[in-house]
Design an enzyme around this catalytic site. Sequence first.
Site, PDB file in Angstrom:
ATOM      1  N   GLY A  48       4.559  -5.190  17.309  1.00  0.00           N
ATOM      2  CA  GLY A  48       3.981  -6.700  16.609  1.00  0.00           C
ATOM      3  C   GLY A  48       4.153  -7.953  17.586  1.00  0.00           C
ATOM      4  N   GLU A 102      10.755 -11.282  18.686  1.00  0.00           N
ATOM      5  CA  GLU A 102      10.150 -10.524  17.323  1.00  0.00           C
ATOM      6  C   GLU A 102       8.964 -11.327  16.690  1.00  0.00           C
ATOM      7  OE1 GLU A 102      10.600  -8.070  15.543  1.00  0.00           O
ATOM      8  OE2 GLU A 102      12.708  -7.512  15.475  1.00  0.00           O
ATOM      9  N   ASP A 103       8.255 -10.272  16.203  1.00  0.00           N
ATOM     10  CA  ASP A 103       7.025 -11.093  15.259  1.00  0.00           C
ATOM     11  C   ASP A 103       7.564 -11.607  14.019  1.00  0.00           C
ATOM     12  OD1 ASP A 103       8.006  -8.459  14.403  1.00  0.00           O
ATOM     13  OD2 ASP A 103       5.648  -7.814  14.240  1.00  0.00           O
ATOM     14  N   ASP A 106      12.343  -9.533   8.618  1.00  0.00           N
ATOM     15  CA  ASP A 106      12.130  -9.320   7.133  1.00  0.00           C
ATOM     16  C   ASP A 106      13.455  -9.225   6.591  1.00  0.00           C
ATOM     17  OD1 ASP A 106      10.667  -8.785   4.668  1.00  0.00           O
ATOM     18  OD2 ASP A 106      10.170  -6.972   5.258  1.00  0.00           O
ATOM     19  N   PHE A 156       3.213 -10.212   2.347  1.00  0.00           N
ATOM     20  CA  PHE A 156       2.828  -9.537   3.457  1.00  0.00           C
ATOM     21  C   PHE A 156       1.777  -9.884   4.488  1.00  0.00           C
ATOM     22  CE2 PHE A 156       0.622  -5.964   5.713  1.00  0.00           C
ATOM     23  CZ  PHE A 156       1.703  -5.432   6.353  1.00  0.00           C
ATOM     24  N   ASP A 163       0.480  -5.800  11.651  1.00  0.00           N
ATOM     25  CA  ASP A 163      -0.718  -4.878  11.428  1.00  0.00           C
ATOM     26  C   ASP A 163      -0.460  -4.527  10.084  1.00  0.00           C
ATOM     27  OD1 ASP A 163       1.637  -3.357  11.933  1.00  0.00           O
ATOM     28  OD2 ASP A 163       0.519  -1.528  11.493  1.00  0.00           O
ATOM     29  N   ARG A 169      -4.221  -6.057  13.946  1.00  0.00           N
ATOM     30  CA  ARG A 169      -3.520  -6.725  15.252  1.00  0.00           C
ATOM     31  C   ARG A 169      -4.244  -7.788  16.022  1.00  0.00           C
ATOM     32  NH1 ARG A 169       1.603  -4.190  15.352  1.00  0.00           N
ATOM     33  NH2 ARG A 169       1.664  -2.083  14.863  1.00  0.00           N
TER      34      ARG A 169
END
Length: 178
Positions: A48, A102-103, A106, A156, A163, A169
């Site tokens: 990601g 990091e993307d 969570d 989300f 993705d 992506r």
Amino acid sequence: MNSVNIEDKDFEIYLENDQINKRTRLIGIQLNVDYENRCPILIGVLNGSFVFMADLLKEIDISCEIAFIRISSYKGIESTGTIKEAFGLPENLHNRDVILIEDIVDTGLTLKYILEKVKQQDPASVKVCSLLFKPKALLEPIPELEYVGFEIPNEFVVGYGLDYNGLGRNLKDIYRAV
Ligand code: 5GP
């Protein structure tokens, strides 16, 4: 594009590329100041983070090294909570200033796992830079999470490296599920 459809899901625009770039520029400036003369190693968490990592690196003008690690722990739209393995973590992190890229953070489980692995090598410092952060989903505090692009609600999101079932992506902007 204001909305996209990926497989069974509809998504609407959430963060435009321009907004992301502006924020990324500011984070880059901050890193240039905080890490001057420290030659940090930036470690991108695949898959990601690759788009964010590339754009962020263009804003960093201090001397630095880069590496990538790969972890797969996420299937479909909800975290499985199970971490598999980390591949490709550099083995020379002793006394280095490490910045994990990091993307999205969570639950924080992925990051917790990576941080443990990195700390085993006794680096000089470890910080985390994440484009997105869902504070309401975080299971326990992560003090190392110092640089955050955007705090977002528990929704989300796809695009800009993120993705849905392997797709999306390549979208320039970030979209959220509707
Ligand atoms: P955590 O371990 O913090 O629960 O999850 C981190 C990983 O889950 C991220 O690196 C990312 O791969 C995936 N993830 C969490 N939330 C989302 C989301 O909203 N969209 C996408 N595409 N992936 C997510």
